[in-house]
Structure formats: structure tokens, C-alpha cells
Design a protein around this motif. Structure first.
Motif, mmCIF file in Angstrom:
data_model
loop_
_atom_site.group_PDB
_atom_site.id
_atom_site.type_symbol
_atom_site.label_atom_id
_atom_site.label_comp_id
_atom_site.label_asym_id
_atom_site.label_seq_id
_atom_site.Cartn_x
_atom_site.Cartn_y
_atom_site.Cartn_z
ATOM 1 N N PRO A 1 47.962 36.292 51.586
ATOM 2 C CA PRO A 1 47.635 37.665 51.954
ATOM 3 C C PRO A 1 48.318 38.010 53.273
ATOM 4 N N GLY A 2 48.624 39.284 53.500
ATOM 5 C CA GLY A 2 49.165 39.661 54.802
ATOM 6 C C GLY A 2 48.112 39.546 55.889
ATOM 7 N N ASP A 3 46.914 39.992 55.563
ATOM 8 C CA ASP A 3 45.833 40.153 56.538
ATOM 9 C C ASP A 3 45.056 38.840 56.736
ATOM 10 N N ARG B 1 41.682 38.821 55.228
ATOM 11 C CA ARG B 1 41.650 38.651 53.765
ATOM 12 C C ARG B 1 41.718 37.156 53.436
ATOM 13 N N GLY C 1 50.871 37.834 57.953
ATOM 14 C CA GLY C 1 51.219 38.975 58.792
ATOM 15 C C GLY C 1 51.946 40.027 57.958
ATOM 16 N N MET C 2 52.433 41.062 58.655
ATOM 17 C CA MET C 2 53.059 42.188 57.956
ATOM 18 C C MET C 2 54.571 42.177 58.103
ATOM 19 N N GLY C 3 55.256 42.417 57.005
ATOM 20 C CA GLY C 3 56.695 42.628 57.040
ATOM 21 C C GLY C 3 57.502 41.382 56.712
ATOM 22 N N ARG D 1 51.686 35.746 46.574
ATOM 23 C CA ARG D 1 51.256 36.780 47.513
ATOM 24 C C ARG D 1 50.136 37.598 46.877
ATOM 25 N N VAL D 2 49.104 37.859 47.667
ATOM 26 C CA VAL D 2 48.013 38.739 47.223
ATOM 27 C C VAL D 2 47.914 39.856 48.266
ATOM 28 N N GLY D 3 48.566 40.979 47.967
ATOM 29 C CA GLY D 3 48.721 42.009 48.980
ATOM 30 C C GLY D 3 48.282 43.379 48.513
ATOM 31 N N THR D 4 48.391 44.340 49.429
ATOM 32 C CA THR D 4 48.158 45.737 49.065
ATOM 33 C C THR D 4 49.495 46.433 48.895
ATOM 34 N N PHE E 1 56.905 50.617 57.436
ATOM 35 C CA PHE E 1 55.752 51.281 56.815
ATOM 36 C C PHE E 1 55.922 52.801 56.949
ATOM 37 N N GLU F 1 55.602 48.010 49.157
ATOM 38 C CA GLU F 1 54.925 47.114 50.104
ATOM 39 C C GLU F 1 55.992 46.554 51.041
ATOM 40 N N MET F 2 55.744 45.415 51.714
ATOM 41 C CA MET F 2 56.657 45.054 52.797
ATOM 42 C C MET F 2 57.061 43.580 52.880
ATOM 43 N N GLU F 3 56.770 42.781 51.848
ATOM 44 C CA GLU F 3 57.073 41.339 51.970
ATOM 45 C C GLU F 3 57.764 40.694 50.770
HETATM 46 O O1 LIG Z 1 47.920 44.057 52.560
HETATM 47 P P1 LIG Z 1 49.148 43.276 52.971
HETATM 48 O O2 LIG Z 1 49.207 41.960 52.259
HETATM 49 O O3 LIG Z 1 49.287 43.117 54.467
HETATM 50 O O4 LIG Z 1 50.409 44.132 52.462
HETATM 51 C C1 LIG Z 1 50.692 45.481 52.771
HETATM 52 O O5 LIG Z 1 49.935 46.007 53.848
HETATM 53 C C2 LIG Z 1 50.724 46.062 55.053
HETATM 54 C C3 LIG Z 1 50.913 47.491 55.491
HETATM 55 O O6 LIG Z 1 49.697 48.109 55.705
HETATM 56 C C4 LIG Z 1 52.060 45.398 54.714
HETATM 57 O O7 LIG Z 1 51.982 44.029 55.032
HETATM 58 C C5 LIG Z 1 52.128 45.650 53.224
HETATM 59 O O8 LIG Z 1 53.005 44.847 52.489
#
Ligand SMILES: O=P(O)(O)O[C@H]1O[C@H](CO)[C@@H](O)[C@H]1O
Ligand SMILES: O=c1cc[nH]c(=O)[nH]1
Length: 235
Positions: A19-21, A24, A63-65, A87-90, A160, A179-181
Motif C-alpha cells: 500500500p502507499g499509505d 493502510r 509512500g507516494m509516487g 500493490r494495493v492502492g487507491t 497528482f 494512480e502514481m506507482e
Molecule cells: O493510495 P495509494 O496506494 O497511496 O495510491 C494513490 O494515492 C496517492 C495519491 O493520493 C498516490 O500514491 C496514488 O497512487
């Protein structure tokens, strides 16, 4: 230990959810893993290892990006020998049939990042792809669970906030969500000959402006995490 992960080599499982967060990561470990042990707190990028229905699994915040996930993905594969990264992301919806709370699995990852150019040089536009075996298992699991799922091309953006991005053109070419990764994750998995997949939950929609409430986000996170962990169980 590696530069950004302070853990002995055997502290991390051969399969890792990403996860990015960091919160999470904590939520996944505390809610779904048995005997979860926190193995990393460097930069608050929490990493945990536990078991899910008998299968050893780790969860590492990235982390993000692209620069940030590139650090964690590289160290996990290079220094810890991790074989499978999920990856489990938003993600923000782009296509009109992608609705908030749906899941999106990134079959491929388009990007405006320079990582492809920096890796292959001018004139070669490498296509970062998911591992097909993981993708097929995760898609079958989501379908069995009755979750609304889309599988296809995802945009992994460098920024973003990006007023210059022509998102409509990408939608016209079938890109589902942003998304960003993921491009970096798939590119690095190809480099190290490992398996990678990105399972994403749609937290908002960039065209309709729709947003999820905190409660709705939680429910769809749970669907995403269950799909990821049930996929891990088959490995
Ligand atoms: O929820 P995560 O996994 O962080 O993923 C998405 O959320 C973040 C942006 O808010 C970026 O990292 C994007 O890829
Ligand atoms: O990168 C992201 C992630 C979620 N939602 C967005 O709009 N962008």
C-alpha cells in the motif's frame, strides 16, 4: 537491513503487499494477519510480517509516487529476495464505466514518467505489464466475490496535481484510471524477473467529480485486500 528498511533478511516474506499509505499497512496487518510483527519503522514506512490463513505474507508501505515505490520495490527484491509484489492502492477513475468503489486491476501501466526513457534510452517505449498468472488469479477471485472489477490499462502519473495532462485523450485510448506507482513496480519486477500486480480501489472519479465517503472507502479497501490475500494464498 537495506538503506530504507531496517530488518534482518529473513524478517520479510517472499510475497509482499504494497500500500502507499503506512496506516493502510497497519490496518491490513492488524485486521487480516495473524501474529503480525512490525519489522520496519524507518521514515514511518511501516512494514509487517504475519500469516494469512497459514500463508506467510508481509505488508510494506511504499509512500507516494514512482521515486518512493522504486526505493521499496528495489530493496525488497534486491536485498530481501522478495518474489511477488502486489500493490494495493487507491486510484482515480477516468473511464465512464469505472465507478467509485469498483476495483481496477492494472494489466498494463501507461506513464508520463521519465523512468522508461531513463531505463531504455530514446526510441524505445517499453510497456510495463502485470504478471499474467497473478492477474488471472486475482480477477477470478474478485469475480467469485461478486466485486465490480475492471482490468486494463492504468495511468501511473508523475504528478497528482497536473493541469497539463490530456486525460481525455487517454480515456479515448481506453485508459481506465489514474494512480502514481504501478509503471515503476511493473518495470522493476521485469528487471528483477519477479511477479507483480496492482489491485486498485477507485476512491474518486476525475471526470464526474464523484468521491467516496470514509466508510465506503473502507469497505472497498476490504474488498481489494481480500482479493490480494486470497490470491497470495494460492502461491
Ligand atoms: O493510495 P495509494 O496506494 O497511496 O495510491 C494513490 O494515492 C496517492 C495519491 O493520493 C498516490 O500514491 C496514488 O497512487
Ligand atoms: O493518484 C491518484 C489516486 C487516487 N485518486 C486520484 O485522483 N489520483
Amino acid at each position: 537491513m537495506s538503506t530504507h528498511i531496517d530488518a534482518p533478511k529473513d524478517a520479510i516474506a517472499d510475497v509482499v503487499l504494497l500500500p502507499g499509505d503506512p496506516l493502510r499497512a497497519k490496518y491490513i496487518a492488524e485486521t487480516y494477519l495473524e501474529d503480525a510483527v512490525l519489522y520496519n519503522t524507518v521514515r514511518n514506512a511501516f512494514g509487517y510480517t504475519g500469516t494469512y490463513q497459514g500463508r506467510r505474507v508481509s505488508v510494506q508501505a511504499t509512500g507516494m509516487g514512482i521515486p518512493s515505490i522504486s526505493i521499496y520495490a528495489t530493496e525488497l527484491m534486491q536485498d530481501y529476495g522478495v518474489k511477488t509484489l502486489i500493490r494495493v492502492g487507491t486510484t482515480g477513475g477516468l473511464a465512464s464505466d469505472v465507478k467509485v468503489r469498483d476495483l481496477v486491476i492494472a494489466q498494463g501501466a501507461t506513464t508520463d514518467s521519465s523512468i522508461i526513457l531513463n531505463t531504455f534510452g530514446p526510441g524505445m517505449y517499453f510497456a510495463p505489464l502485470a504478471d499474467y498468472g497473478l492477474l488471472a488469479k486475482a480477477a477470478a477471485t474478485a469475480t467469485q466475490m461478486g466485486v465490480r472489477l475492471h482490468v486494463g490499462n492504468v495511468l501511473g502519473e508523475d504528478r497528482f496535481y497536473n493541469d497539463e495532462m490530456d486525460r481525455q485523450k487517454l480515456i479515448d485510448y481506453g485508459v481506465l484510471a489514474t494512480e502514481m506507482e504501478t509503471p515503476a513496480l511493473y518495470l522493476l519486477a521485469a528487471k528483477y524477473h519477479r511477479q507483480a500486480l496492482a489491485i486498485l480501489t477507485v476512491s474518486n472519479h476525475l471526470i464526474t467529480g464523484e468521491e467516496t465517503t470514509a466508510q465506503e472507502r473502507q469497505t472497498s479497501f476490504d474488498d481489494m485486500i481480500k482479493v490480494a490475500l486470497e490470491t497470495v494464498k494460492t502461491l
